[in-house]
Design a protein around this motif. Structure first.
Motif, PDB file in Angstrom:
ATOM      1  N   GLY A 141      41.323  91.877   7.588  1.00  0.00           N
ATOM      2  CA  GLY A 141      41.900  93.630   8.340  1.00  0.00           C
ATOM      3  C   GLY A 141      42.194  94.328   7.504  1.00  0.00           C
ATOM      4  O   GLY A 141      42.560  95.347   7.804  1.00  0.00           O
ATOM      5  N   GLY A 142      41.878  94.706   6.156  1.00  0.00           N
ATOM      6  CA  GLY A 142      42.305  95.813   5.325  1.00  0.00           C
ATOM      7  C   GLY A 142      44.057  95.697   4.626  1.00  0.00           C
ATOM      8  O   GLY A 142      44.162  96.713   4.562  1.00  0.00           O
TER       9      GLY A 142
ATOM     10  N   ALA B 241      38.317  73.651   7.126  1.00  0.00           N
ATOM     11  CA  ALA B 241      38.664  74.520   5.645  1.00  0.00           C
ATOM     12  C   ALA B 241      40.281  74.308   5.692  1.00  0.00           C
ATOM     13  O   ALA B 241      40.749  75.086   6.810  1.00  0.00           O
ATOM     14  CB  ALA B 241      37.758  75.567   5.195  1.00  0.00           C
ATOM     15  N   GLY B 242      40.968  74.784   4.338  1.00  0.00           N
ATOM     16  CA  GLY B 242      42.319  75.599   4.604  1.00  0.00           C
ATOM     17  C   GLY B 242      42.839  76.573   4.795  1.00  0.00           C
ATOM     18  O   GLY B 242      41.354  77.460   4.869  1.00  0.00           O
ATOM     19  N   LEU B 243      44.268  77.159   4.877  1.00  0.00           N
ATOM     20  CA  LEU B 243      43.493  78.661   5.857  1.00  0.00           C
ATOM     21  C   LEU B 243      43.674  79.747   4.947  1.00  0.00           C
ATOM     22  O   LEU B 243      42.573  80.440   5.312  1.00  0.00           O
ATOM     23  CB  LEU B 243      45.486  78.331   5.940  1.00  0.00           C
ATOM     24  CG  LEU B 243      45.698  77.758   7.748  1.00  0.00           C
ATOM     25  CD1 LEU B 243      47.265  77.883   7.922  1.00  0.00           C
ATOM     26  CD2 LEU B 243      45.141  77.553   8.123  1.00  0.00           C
ATOM     27  N   TYR B 244      43.840  79.334   3.462  1.00  0.00           N
ATOM     28  CA  TYR B 244      43.073  80.148   2.399  1.00  0.00           C
ATOM     29  C   TYR B 244      42.350  79.944   1.339  1.00  0.00           C
ATOM     30  O   TYR B 244      42.483  80.732   0.182  1.00  0.00           O
ATOM     31  CB  TYR B 244      44.455  80.875   1.766  1.00  0.00           C
ATOM     32  CG  TYR B 244      45.661  81.348   2.546  1.00  0.00           C
ATOM     33  CD1 TYR B 244      45.249  82.689   3.623  1.00  0.00           C
ATOM     34  CD2 TYR B 244      46.742  80.210   3.282  1.00  0.00           C
ATOM     35  CE1 TYR B 244      46.551  82.919   4.988  1.00  0.00           C
ATOM     36  CE2 TYR B 244      48.017  80.883   4.213  1.00  0.00           C
ATOM     37  CZ  TYR B 244      47.449  82.528   4.511  1.00  0.00           C
ATOM     38  OH  TYR B 244      48.554  82.779   5.781  1.00  0.00           O
ATOM     39  N   GLU B 245      41.578  78.913   2.123  1.00  0.00           N
ATOM     40  CA  GLU B 245      40.533  78.197   1.159  1.00  0.00           C
ATOM     41  C   GLU B 245      39.704  79.096   0.545  1.00  0.00           C
ATOM     42  O   GLU B 245      39.198  78.993  -0.914  1.00  0.00           O
ATOM     43  CB  GLU B 245      40.015  76.555   1.779  1.00  0.00           C
ATOM     44  CG  GLU B 245      39.520  76.065   0.400  1.00  0.00           C
ATOM     45  CD  GLU B 245      38.168  74.723   1.168  1.00  0.00           C
ATOM     46  OE1 GLU B 245      37.483  74.059   0.647  1.00  0.00           O
ATOM     47  OE2 GLU B 245      39.241  73.875   2.063  1.00  0.00           O
TER      48      GLU B 245
ATOM     49  N   GLU C 118      39.216  82.748   0.209  1.00  0.00           N
ATOM     50  CA  GLU C 118      39.986  83.868  -0.232  1.00  0.00           C
ATOM     51  C   GLU C 118      39.390  84.703   0.529  1.00  0.00           C
ATOM     52  O   GLU C 118      40.391  86.173   1.319  1.00  0.00           O
ATOM     53  CB  GLU C 118      40.265  83.956  -1.788  1.00  0.00           C
ATOM     54  CG  GLU C 118      41.636  83.297  -2.041  1.00  0.00           C
ATOM     55  CD  GLU C 118      41.553  83.450  -3.277  1.00  0.00           C
ATOM     56  OE1 GLU C 118      41.714  83.824  -3.998  1.00  0.00           O
ATOM     57  OE2 GLU C 118      40.576  82.634  -4.025  1.00  0.00           O
ATOM     58  N   ASN C 119      37.883  84.919   1.032  1.00  0.00           N
ATOM     59  CA  ASN C 119      37.220  86.346   1.068  1.00  0.00           C
ATOM     60  C   ASN C 119      37.512  86.333   2.757  1.00  0.00           C
ATOM     61  O   ASN C 119      37.194  86.775   3.432  1.00  0.00           O
ATOM     62  CB  ASN C 119      36.068  86.296   0.390  1.00  0.00           C
ATOM     63  CG  ASN C 119      36.530  86.602  -0.760  1.00  0.00           C
ATOM     64  OD1 ASN C 119      36.894  87.505  -1.296  1.00  0.00           O
ATOM     65  ND2 ASN C 119      35.602  85.246  -1.536  1.00  0.00           N
ATOM     66  N   ALA C 120      37.517  85.042   2.905  1.00  0.00           N
ATOM     67  CA  ALA C 120      37.830  84.930   4.695  1.00  0.00           C
ATOM     68  C   ALA C 120      38.711  83.663   5.255  1.00  0.00           C
ATOM     69  O   ALA C 120      38.318  82.899   5.709  1.00  0.00           O
ATOM     70  CB  ALA C 120      36.132  83.932   4.726  1.00  0.00           C
TER      71      ALA C 120
END
Length: 361
Positions: free
Chosen positions: A33-34, A136-140, A142-144
């Motif tokens: 969210g920026g 998917a992993g939480l930060y797998e 990185e753009n989503a």
């Protein structure tokens, strides 16, 4: 005979592979969210080709090494999937819905939607394994990232609520209500007629505002919520005219301009600002308005279906519509929503200033 015997080659064996933790690419932070949020050291196993090939895609789960040290923290957040964190080395403090100190060997089970974060103290080193059991992993990606950070957003939401409450209290003291508190609106039929005629103009603009919002909304979930609100409010302008004997058509350029401001916002503002304008501001004011005015219209043939009684009852629920959507926003979006809140209250006060002027002394 030996020429007829086929040579059978032994099956090739997949070699055992080892992967050093340092060979799994680490990311130190993530943007949601920026806003950038510190992760410390996050190493998702699927960021390494050999591990990504080895982990099954069927019944998919995800693994990541995590690390915080020397006062680092992972902000309070939530996500849509179960998660388990194993403390492999060191210690850390769990924050969020549950506050607790954790040591080596401790396991944290986090259900979907639970608020949680982690905080290390000075000189403290926490190393752990993060496991997600679905998808998917939480930060797998990185753009989503599959997380929503709630701590800062909750504070921003609370600040917006305080601003709205301050303006609502100011509205509750509007001088128009003195005509009701003094009993004049109940005793003087001509005063009451002028009031309902002027109010009818605003009621028509309120309907137009809801029609405009419904016609341009593209979010399926919000569109359904808005449709329920529109069904509850549909035809209330006609109810006011029919049940309360609106006897004249009122034209006032200032009242027209202020009413049209609300309609135009439905075409130009984003959905979050529309929720602030329609529900935090207008519906909150309607609830107060209904409570302060209904006593003057409790007698006579219109009493059972009074426009004022209806708004005193249903607008309490309408005030809360869309709050869940606002809570999903990033803190950076709230200054703009605060401006929308202030502007909407300014316009609404102008509407009631003009109604009071048209009613007369």
């Amino acid at each position: 005979m030996t020429d007829l015997i086929a040579t059978v080659e032994p099956p090739s064996l997949t070699p055992v592979v080892t992967v050093a933790r340092s060979d799994i690419r680490a990311i130190p932070s993530i943007e949601v969210g920026g806003e950038s949020h510190w992760l410390g050291e996050h190493r998702d196993f699927r960021r390494h080709d050999a591990l990504a090939r080895f982990l099954p895609e069927h019944g998919r789960f995800s693994l990541a090494w995590v690390r915080l040290r020397d006062g680092e923290r992972l902000d309070v957040h939530e996500h849509p999937t179960k998660s388990m964190i194993l403390v492999c080395k060191g210690s850390v403090r769990l924050t969020g819905d549950l506050e607790e100190s954790l040591g080596e060997g401790d396991v944290v089970c986090v259900p979907p939607g639970a608020r949680h974060g982690f905080q290390t103290g000075p000189g403290e080193d926490f190393q752990g394994l993060s496991v997600q059991f679905e998808g998917a992993g939480l930060y797998e990606d990185e753009n989503a990232p599959r997380v929503r950070f709630t701590e800062a957003a909750s504070a921003s939401m609370a600040e917006l609520e305080r601003l709205n409450d301050t303006r609502l209290r100011r509205f509750a003291g509007h001088h128009l209500f003195e005509l009701f508190d003094s009993g004049r609106m109940s005793r003087e039929p001509l005063l009451r007629d002028r009031f309902v005629s002027a109010l009818y103009v605003w009621s028509v603009f309120f309907q137009k505002m809801l029609y405009a919002r419904q016609s341009v909304c593209t979010d399926p979930r919000l569109r359904e919520i808005y449709a329920g609100h529109l069904r509850d409010e549909f035809g209330h302008d006609q109810l006011l005219r029919d049940r309360h004997a609106v006897s004249e058509d009122v034209y006032d350029p200032i009242l027209e301009a202020a009413g049209n401001w609300f309609v135009m916002q439905m075409h130009s503002a984003d959905e979050a600002a529309k929720i602030v304008i329609v529900h935090m501001v207008v519906e909150s004011s309607c609830h107060v308005f209904g409570e302060r005015t209904k006593a003057a219209f409790q007698n006579g043939p219109a009493a059972e279906t009074s426009y004022f009684d209806i708004h005193a009852e249903i607008d309490g629920d309408h005030r809360d519509i869309g709050r869940d959507h606002l809570r999903t926003l990033s803190p950076e979006q709230f200054p703009q929503l605060s401006r929308a809140c202030e502007e909407a209250w300014d316009q609404l006060e102008l509407v009631f200033d003009r109604i009071a002027a048209l009613v007369g002394p």
